[in-house]
Scaffold this motif. Structure first.
Motif, PDB file in Angstrom:
ATOM      1  N   THR A  13       6.509 -22.822  41.937  1.00  0.00           N
ATOM      2  CA  THR A  13       5.434 -21.955  42.351  1.00  0.00           C
ATOM      3  C   THR A  13       5.614 -20.386  41.737  1.00  0.00           C
ATOM      4  O   THR A  13       4.847 -19.730  41.362  1.00  0.00           O
ATOM      5  N   PRO A  14       6.889 -19.807  41.969  1.00  0.00           N
ATOM      6  CA  PRO A  14       7.269 -18.334  41.439  1.00  0.00           C
ATOM      7  C   PRO A  14       6.735 -18.404  39.895  1.00  0.00           C
ATOM      8  O   PRO A  14       6.327 -17.399  39.460  1.00  0.00           O
ATOM      9  N   TYR A  15       7.207 -19.507  39.004  1.00  0.00           N
ATOM     10  CA  TYR A  15       7.151 -19.269  37.831  1.00  0.00           C
ATOM     11  C   TYR A  15       5.732 -19.617  37.220  1.00  0.00           C
ATOM     12  O   TYR A  15       5.261 -19.037  36.175  1.00  0.00           O
ATOM     13  N   ARG A  17       3.042 -18.629  39.292  1.00  0.00           N
ATOM     14  CA  ARG A  17       2.462 -17.156  39.157  1.00  0.00           C
ATOM     15  C   ARG A  17       2.528 -16.081  38.231  1.00  0.00           C
ATOM     16  O   ARG A  17       2.093 -15.247  38.076  1.00  0.00           O
ATOM     17  N   THR A  18       3.930 -15.988  37.595  1.00  0.00           N
ATOM     18  CA  THR A  18       4.035 -15.250  36.714  1.00  0.00           C
ATOM     19  C   THR A  18       3.799 -15.421  35.297  1.00  0.00           C
ATOM     20  O   THR A  18       4.030 -14.635  34.254  1.00  0.00           O
ATOM     21  N   GLY A  19       3.195 -16.833  35.202  1.00  0.00           N
ATOM     22  CA  GLY A  19       2.861 -17.385  34.024  1.00  0.00           C
ATOM     23  C   GLY A  19       4.189 -17.750  32.787  1.00  0.00           C
ATOM     24  O   GLY A  19       3.784 -17.884  31.610  1.00  0.00           O
ATOM     25  N   VAL A  20       5.148 -17.952  33.520  1.00  0.00           N
ATOM     26  CA  VAL A  20       6.183 -18.497  32.588  1.00  0.00           C
ATOM     27  C   VAL A  20       6.020 -19.862  32.383  1.00  0.00           C
ATOM     28  O   VAL A  20       6.634 -20.296  31.162  1.00  0.00           O
ATOM     29  N   ASN A  34       6.134 -25.275  29.018  1.00  0.00           N
ATOM     30  CA  ASN A  34       6.656 -24.083  28.726  1.00  0.00           C
ATOM     31  C   ASN A  34       5.602 -23.436  27.515  1.00  0.00           C
ATOM     32  O   ASN A  34       5.698 -24.028  26.370  1.00  0.00           O
TER      33      ASN A  34
END
Length: 85
Positions: A13-15, A17-20, A34
């Motif tokens: 989830t954190p990745y 949200r940041t678009g990584v 990726n």
């Protein structure tokens, strides 16, 4: 979107949200891709054993840091020849 195990969902989830990373729906499993290298990892809906989350965490780290996913581990090279820094 397909069901994703709650432990794995919490890791990605954190990745997302940041678009990584990008979450996609595949033919059989959801995929996390990726966008830099276009390599991906399939996301199983149910864990197969007690090591599933830990193994996925290691694969996720390689996908984020180096862009190495399923294609790299099957062919030995990245789809878009991005080098691990």
């Amino acid at each position: 979107m397909r069901y994703i195990d709650h432990d794995i969902r919490a890791m990605i989830t954190p990745y997302l949200r940041t678009g990584v990373l990008i979450l996609e729906d595949g033919a059989r499993h959801a995929k996390i891709r990726n966008p830099r290298t276009q390599d991906f990892l399939p996301l199983a809906g149910t864990p197969s054993d007690h090591r599933c989350a830990r193994n996925f965490q290691a694969a996720l780290r390689r996908l984020i840091e180096c862009g190495e996913g399923l294609i790299f581990h099957k062919t030995g090279h990245l789809p878009h020849m991005a080098a691990c820094q």
